[in-house]
Design a protein around this motif. Structure first.
Motif, PDB file in Angstrom:
ATOM      1  N   GLU A  18      39.330  29.879  32.067  1.00 40.31           N
ATOM      2  CA  GLU A  18      40.649  30.028  32.664  1.00 40.31           C
ATOM      3  C   GLU A  18      41.234  31.409  32.382  1.00 40.31           C
ATOM      4  N   ALA A  19      40.425  32.312  31.871  1.00 40.65           N
ATOM      5  CA  ALA A  19      40.888  33.656  31.538  1.00 40.65           C
ATOM      6  C   ALA A  19      41.337  34.399  32.793  1.00 40.65           C
ATOM      7  N   PRO A  20      42.262  35.348  32.664  1.00 42.97           N
ATOM      8  CA  PRO A  20      42.695  36.128  33.837  1.00 42.97           C
ATOM      9  C   PRO A  20      41.536  36.744  34.612  1.00 42.97           C
ATOM     10  N   ALA A  21      40.490  37.181  33.915  1.00 43.27           N
ATOM     11  CA  ALA A  21      39.357  37.815  34.587  1.00 43.27           C
ATOM     12  C   ALA A  21      38.541  36.844  35.426  1.00 43.27           C
ATOM     13  N   ALA A  22      38.742  35.545  35.261  1.00 41.83           N
ATOM     14  CA  ALA A  22      38.050  34.552  36.088  1.00 41.83           C
ATOM     15  C   ALA A  22      38.707  34.409  37.458  1.00 41.83           C
ATOM     16  N   TYR A  23      39.856  35.061  37.637  1.00 39.33           N
ATOM     17  CA  TYR A  23      40.619  34.947  38.869  1.00 39.33           C
ATOM     18  C   TYR A  23      40.713  36.302  39.579  1.00 39.33           C
TER      19      TYR A  23
END
Length: 503
Positions: free
Chosen positions: A462-467
């Motif tokens: 759910e890390a920002p980099a996953a989006y």
């Protein structure tokens, strides 16, 4: 739901740019799919997403399909799509989390009231004592939840956020006027069909856990669901300030953003419908759209369509009350830590639902899968609501690092079937994120922003980099003329579940 895409090779037509943030995707047999997103955003559309879009557009009865900037592969239809049909209902473009939604609570507290880390830790503890996280957890796992017995559970899934239901749960009754839909009715536009359908469902083996599922009311669940304490930063334009005032947003004050849906009850209903329709397609020898079992459908007016519409409404009513109860419990938690705190619901809006709307001057079911309704000022559906003169609030979650946004629709939203994206949209599948992202870096980003969490380690999938890049997603929406920004929400703490996803 996200699928790994490396096994698939897309061989269909290419997107054709029609503007800085617009494009079309041709099909062989229908008018083209409309796409909203800048070139860099369109490059994030994976091959399965593209194929699912074409499969969905060419499915029986579908008259329109839109891809929003957050689009990525989903369950039959892409997440981030809008699918319109005047003749058929499709469970896939609603998904297994019926009426997954966003809500925003505005508090009267200035940002300074939560600056102290001890205060924020106390708020996290007080909220978690009332609103559990985790795929299987419910009221019994936290000491200060609201108990929902079987009788009240049956009432709320039929009535939604009725006055009686709100009073029974301690929810302010006027919050129902701040909902996209405070209640849903059955296929015959009455609650009577929901009562009959619920009676039928309660006699089935797959609904023997009804009372247990009602115990999940007032809980977030897992996966991408969250509660997030924010500080509101209203835009500087006159329109942003005037709209924020109409919405009830207070610049520089604390707010609380929530993302969750219909929990285990909605999942039971959705999977039951998929299983039933898939079995009937096999029994009757009906060809599946593009051979995809997740694109089963039912023609309107059939028993199968009626059953799905009733089940969707039951799940949606649960989701509505779930959100309102969570907000009531969050306000209660703030009052425990900061006595005298006051709060009001800004809005509650869905992004996994099919709604009956007027499209091209006729009634149609608009399926929004990871897509948010976006009706501008003066739209007929907003008559006699608090938002008739402004358009309603659009709640778009980004990520804790980059913030979230409150937007309002522009007249150009007509081009997207009055819809926008539901957030940033995944760019990495969960397993991929766990392989390539670094936990230390993820946690350090939150620490650098002084953003607290209830998790010992922030869920790496759910890390920002996953989006996707949230700022570029918002630029796509603005440049395409779909909606304008009213305010940014800056995260101060996050409540999530670090275990198995349930989205």
């Amino acid at each position: 739901m996200t699928t790994e895409t490396k096994r698939f090779t897309y061989t269909g037509p290419a997107m054709v740019s029609t503007g800085e943030a617009t494009a079309i995707l041709p099909t062989e047999t229908t008018p083209p799919i409309r796409i909203f997103g800048t070139e860099s955003i369109r490059e994030t559309f994976d091959v399965l997403c593209m194929q699912q879009a074409i499969n969905s557009r060419t499915a029986p009865g579908v008259t329109d399909l839109v891809l929003n900037p957050d689009a990525h592969c989903g369950y039959g239809a892409p997440v981030g799509c809008v699918m319109v049909s005047p003749t058929h209902i499709y469970p896939g473009p609603v998904g297994v989390d019926i009426k997954c939604s966003m809500s925003l609570l505005q508090l009267d507290l200035p940002a300074e009231a939560i600056e102290d880390r001890k205060t924020r830790r106390a708020l996290i503890s007080a909220i978690c004592q009332r609103t559990p996280t985790g795929a299987g957890r419910g009221q019994r796992s936290v000491p200060q939840s609201r108990h929902v017995n079987r009788t009240l559970g049956q009432q709320l899934v039929v009535e939604g956020a009725s006055r009686d239901v709100c009073k029974a749960l301690g929810i302010p009754t006027d919050w129902a006027f701040r909902c996209e839909d405070s209640f849903h009715v059955g296929h015959d536009d009455s609650p009577k069909s929901l009562e009959s359908r619920l009676d039928e469902l309660l006699g089935r083996r797959d609904m023997t856990n009804f009372s247990e599922k009602m115990q999940q009311l007032g809980s977030y669940g897992g996966g991408n669901h969250f509660g997030e304490c924010e500080v509101v930063a209203v835009g500087q334009s006159d329109r942003a300030r005037d709209t924020a005032k109409a919405f009830g947003l207070i610049d520089g004050n604390v707010a609380f953003l929530s993302h969750c849906g219909s929990r285990g009850f909605g999942h039971n209903l959705a999977t039951g419908q998929f299983n039933s329709l898939q079995t009937k397609f096999v029994r009757w020898g009906i060809p599946l759209p593009a051979g995809d079992r997740q694109l089963v459908y039912a023609p309107l007016g059939t028993d199968e369509a009626n059953d799905y519409l009733d089940d969707m409404a039951l799940g949606a009513n649960f989701a509505t009350v779930n959100h309102l109860l969570i907000n009531s419990l969050v306000l209660e938690a703030f009052r425990e830590v900061i006595p005298g705190a006051q709060g009001n619901l800004v809005y509650f809006i869905s992004h996994n639902i099919a709604r009956k709307e007027i499209v091209d001057n006729r009634s149609a079911w608009v399926h929004r899968k990871g897509a948010t309704r976006a009706m501008p000022a003066g739209h007929h559906s907003l008559a006699e609501t608090p938002f008739a003169k402004t358009g309603h609030p659009i709640l778009l979650p980004g990520n804790p690092r980059d913030g979230s946004a409150v937007m309002v629709a522009d007249d150009g939203a007509a081009a997207s079937c009055f819809s926008v994206n539901h957030g940033a949209g995944r760019v990495l599948g969960r397993r991929h994120a766990k392989r390539v992202l670094d936990q230390t870096t993820v946690d350090a980003e939150l620490d650098a922003g002084d953003i607290l969490s209830n998790c010992r380690k922030y869920p790496i999938d759910e890390a920002p980099a996953a989006y996707k890049d949230f700022n570029e997603v918002l630029r796509s929406v603005k440049t395409a003329g779909l909606a304008s920004e009213v305010a940014r929400l800056k995260a101060r703490f996050v409540i999530k579940d670090a275990s198995k996803a349930d989205d």
